[in-house]
Design an enzyme around this catalytic site. Structure first.
Site, PDB file in Angstrom:
ATOM      1  CB  CYS A 168      -1.568   7.370   1.632  1.00 32.65           C
ATOM      2  SG  CYS A 168      -3.041   7.050   1.350  1.00 32.65           S
ATOM      3  CD  GLU A 209      -3.020  -0.826   0.004  1.00 31.64           C
ATOM      4  OE1 GLU A 209      -3.527   0.483  -0.332  1.00 31.64           O
ATOM      5  OE2 GLU A 209      -3.978  -1.793   0.034  1.00 31.64           O
TER       6      GLU A 209
HETATM    7  P1  NAD Z   1       7.381   4.977   4.697  1.00 28.52           P
HETATM    8  O1  NAD Z   1       8.310   3.789   3.437  1.00 28.52           O
HETATM    9  O2  NAD Z   1       9.594   5.623   5.382  1.00 28.52           O
HETATM   10  O3  NAD Z   1       7.937   3.611   6.163  1.00 28.52           O
HETATM   11  C1  NAD Z   1       7.337   3.036   6.606  1.00 28.52           C
HETATM   12  C2  NAD Z   1       7.718   1.740   7.054  1.00 28.52           C
HETATM   13  O4  NAD Z   1       8.784   1.019   6.787  1.00 28.52           O
HETATM   14  C3  NAD Z   1       7.944   2.463   8.986  1.00 28.52           C
HETATM   15  O5  NAD Z   1       7.603   0.945   9.711  1.00 28.52           O
HETATM   16  C4  NAD Z   1       9.630   2.253   8.727  1.00 28.52           C
HETATM   17  O6  NAD Z   1      10.597   2.206   9.501  1.00 28.52           O
HETATM   18  C5  NAD Z   1       9.575   0.628   7.603  1.00 28.52           C
HETATM   19  N1  NAD Z   1      10.946   0.877   7.010  1.00 28.52           N
HETATM   20  C6  NAD Z   1      11.640   2.015   6.638  1.00 28.52           C
HETATM   21  N2  NAD Z   1      12.627   2.178   6.152  1.00 28.52           N
HETATM   22  C7  NAD Z   1      12.882   0.967   5.649  1.00 28.52           C
HETATM   23  C8  NAD Z   1      13.456  -0.017   5.501  1.00 28.52           C
HETATM   24  N3  NAD Z   1      15.182   0.577   4.420  1.00 28.52           N
HETATM   25  N4  NAD Z   1      13.797  -1.735   4.976  1.00 28.52           N
HETATM   26  C9  NAD Z   1      12.659  -1.469   6.109  1.00 28.52           C
HETATM   27  N5  NAD Z   1      11.614  -0.806   6.275  1.00 28.52           N
HETATM   28  C10 NAD Z   1      11.389   0.400   6.801  1.00 28.52           C
HETATM   29  O7  NAD Z   1       7.038   5.558   5.436  1.00 28.52           O
HETATM   30  P2  NAD Z   1       6.445   6.955   6.005  1.00 28.52           P
HETATM   31  O8  NAD Z   1       6.634   7.860   5.779  1.00 28.52           O
HETATM   32  O9  NAD Z   1       6.329   5.908   7.307  1.00 28.52           O
HETATM   33  O10 NAD Z   1       5.031   7.154   5.457  1.00 28.52           O
HETATM   34  C11 NAD Z   1       4.822   8.054   4.485  1.00 28.52           C
HETATM   35  C12 NAD Z   1       4.387   7.144   3.220  1.00 28.52           C
HETATM   36  O11 NAD Z   1       4.010   5.703   3.598  1.00 28.52           O
HETATM   37  C13 NAD Z   1       4.090   8.140   2.167  1.00 28.52           C
HETATM   38  O12 NAD Z   1       4.739   7.879   0.534  1.00 28.52           O
HETATM   39  C14 NAD Z   1       2.324   7.690   1.591  1.00 28.52           C
HETATM   40  O13 NAD Z   1       1.872   8.171   0.650  1.00 28.52           O
HETATM   41  C15 NAD Z   1       2.402   6.401   1.666  1.00 28.52           C
HETATM   42  N6  NAD Z   1       0.915   6.142   2.542  1.00 28.52           N
HETATM   43  C16 NAD Z   1       0.573   5.333   1.784  1.00 28.52           C
HETATM   44  C17 NAD Z   1      -0.908   4.391   2.678  1.00 28.52           C
HETATM   45  C18 NAD Z   1      -1.430   3.242   1.777  1.00 28.52           C
HETATM   46  O14 NAD Z   1      -2.711   3.081   2.083  1.00 28.52           O
HETATM   47  N7  NAD Z   1      -1.856   3.176   0.326  1.00 28.52           N
HETATM   48  C19 NAD Z   1      -1.445   5.039   3.943  1.00 28.52           C
HETATM   49  C20 NAD Z   1      -0.664   5.497   4.316  1.00 28.52           C
HETATM   50  C21 NAD Z   1       1.171   6.433   3.519  1.00 28.52           C
END
Ligand code: NAD
Length: 489
Positions: free
Chosen positions: A265, A231
């Site tokens: 998002c 997602e």
């Molecule tokens: P992110 O991808 O930075 O982090 C999400 C999760 O991944 C966190 O738990 C983080 O600890 C983990 N993570 C970060 N780096 C990682 C790595 N290198 N390896 C493994 N895990 C890792 O996202 P964010 O900044 O927390 O959230 C914002 C993003 O999420 C935006 O792009 C937004 O559009 C998207 N989002 C999508 C939805 C949806 O339903 N499609 C909903 C909410 C947010």
């Protein structure tokens, strides 16, 4: 305008969750593995009991959840109710009402060539599941996939975001009130904890977050050929044609954009409006900002109706993005003022945007709205289609022909016509992206199926089936039979 120095960028202090140990991760994983058969054997009644207990726990922890999210990024308590607790409860209730029917074997028609047999799809749990979630809706996005994982009989490890430590802890405590760790366990920590989890051989991964990290997740999943639902996010456009009711569009766009300070998002990322309506739209949006949040920056900061940017890293990114756009010629229609100590960015509207500026290339994920005029729908669609397929696409129009034209000439995870955001709340619709904005679908029946293996079962009821006529040794009768079958059946 606060200018952000390199030193400041390097010394960003971000409060984070404590990392759980590798030992605990391994122990919980093994514990859950041992419990899989029991969970698979559990009846609809058993699962219903757990889901009801989860619902009760959410209601009794409502204030605690509001407080935790407020501590993390000052989200107003009622906004937490509207955008975190209510959608979770709504999905839980929908699941409770329907999941027994989703669990049932789904019988399919039998073709004549298989006469004497019956066939069905059996929805079996995938097994050990990993759920990784982001910070922007730290409660809803953590609990929603858990609902479907439980309804379908899985064991789940959840790693919520480290950037909302109070909420992640509240989620952990709430889930511990309802579930044994052999069924649902919360693992706290940052990306290094995610990496440790990703080394384990899970049966399914459900990830919500950025496209960049989504690629890392998919790569890790490929090591074990684990299925994954991604997602993700991206730039969700809003297209407003010359027939749209501009006041109505402005009302709905301002709500969708500045909800959660734009950290949504599916927030409208940028607006493409027919040139003849651009000034009217900007005026109406400014009026809506004043009406909903206050007449000036001070009033808006004090209004108690605007969340803050989650941390100084994202605050600095957004200030820089806006500043760069202004340096490249963007006109500030409102906002672009800040309160650094509070991670507050005043709702901002920019016009006269350079089409290839960073603000038109990266997901904004904050309260800054570029508004761009277009002369023809094709010109607007060219801007949309030269970017990745978005998670959401919004259309404001009264002309059926234009609505259909936009739907037919674009692709997106979901679309709202004459509104924003609401499609995510329709539990009878799948929710998810396409390619860069996501892979796989969640919510309602789709959420349940996401955590299931759709196992095909064919049961032969006859000792002799038609297919045996085609067994070797092959001869002229086999040829005749296959010719007839191919022609007629
Ligand atoms: P992110 O991808 O930075 O982090 C999400 C999760 O991944 C966190 O738990 C983080 O600890 C983990 N993570 C970060 N780096 C990682 C790595 N290198 N390896 C493994 N895990 C890792 O996202 P964010 O900044 O927390 O959230 C914002 C993003 O999420 C935006 O792009 C937004 O559009 C998207 N989002 C999508 C939805 C949806 O339903 N499609 C909903 C909410 C947010």
């Amino acid at each position: 305008m606060d200018s952000v120095s390199v030193e400041e960028k390097v010394q960003i202090s971000v409060p984070k969750s404590e990392n759980d140990s590798l030992k605990r991760i391994q122990e919980v994983f093994e514990l859950q593995k041992e419990n899989l058969q029991t969970l698979k054997n559990s009846t609809a009644k058993d699962r219903k009991k757990k889901l009801k207990k989860l619902k009760d726990a959410i209601f009794s922890n409502r204030e605690k959840i509001q407080e935790a999210i407020y501590k993390d990024f000052k989200k107003p308590a009622l906004e937490t109710d509207i955008s975190e607790i209510y959608p979770t409860i709504s999905e839980l209730k929908h699941t409770l009402a329907h999941f027994e029917e989703w669990m049932e074997d789904e019988y399919v028609d039998t073709p004549i060539t298989l006469i004497g047999s019956s066939a069905y799809v059996k929805y079996e749990p995938k097994g050990n599941c990993l759920i990784i979630t982001p910070w922007n809706y730290p409660f809803y996005l953590a609990i929603s996939p858990i609902i479907y994982a439980i309804a379908s009989g899985n064991a789940t490890m959840l790693k919520p975001s480290e950037f909302t430590p109070h909420t992640s802890l509240a989620v952990k405590e709430l889930l511990a009130q309802v579930f044994n760790e052999s069924e649902v366990a919360v693992i706290l920590g940052d990306h290094t904890v995610s990496s440790a989890l990703l080394k384990l051989k899970f049966d399914h991964i459900h990830f919500t977050g950025s496209p960049a990290v989504g690629k890392i997740i998919m790569k890790a999943a490929s090591e074990h050929l684990t299925t994954c639902t991604l997602e993700l996010g991206g730039k969700s456009p809003t297209i407003i044609d010359e027939t749209a009711n501009i006041k109505e569009a402005a009302t709905k766009i301002v709500w969708g954009k500045y909800l959660n300070e734009g950290q949504t998002c599916i927030a409208p990322d940028y607006v493409l409006v027919h040139q003849s309506k651009k000034d009217e739209l900007i005026k109406a949006m400014k009026e809506q900002i004043a009406k909903k949040y206050g007449k000036d920056k001070e009033a808006r900061m004090q209004s108690g109706n605007l969340t803050r940017i989650v941390n100084s890293k994202h605050y600095n990114r957004l200030v820089e993005l806006t500043q760069e756009a202004i340096e490249e010629g963007a006109v500030v229609e409102t906002g672009a003022t800040y309160e650094k100590d509070d991670n507050f960015i005043d709702p901002t509207i920019l016009s006269n945007i350079a089409p290839h500026s960073d603000i038109m290339n990266e997901e904004i994920f904050g309260p800054i709205m570029p508004v761009i005029g277009f002369k023809s729908l094709d010109e607007a669609l060219e801007i949309v289609n030269e970017k990745e397929k978005p998670l959401a696409l919004y259309i404001f129009s009264k002309k059926e022909k234009n609505i259909n034209y936009i739907l037919e000439h674009t692709s997106a995870g979901g679309t709202c016509v004459n509104d924003t955001i609401l499609h995510i709340t329709q539990t009878n619709l799948p929710f998810g992206g396409i390619n860069n904005s996501g892979i796989g679908k969640s919510h309602g029946k789709w959420g349940f199926v996401d955590f299931c293996n759709e196992r095909s079962v064919l049961r032969q009821h006859l000792p002799f089936g038609m297919s045996q006529l085609m067994y070797p040794p092959y001869n002229k009768w086999t040829k005749k039979l296959i010719d007839i079958t191919m022609k007629w059946f």
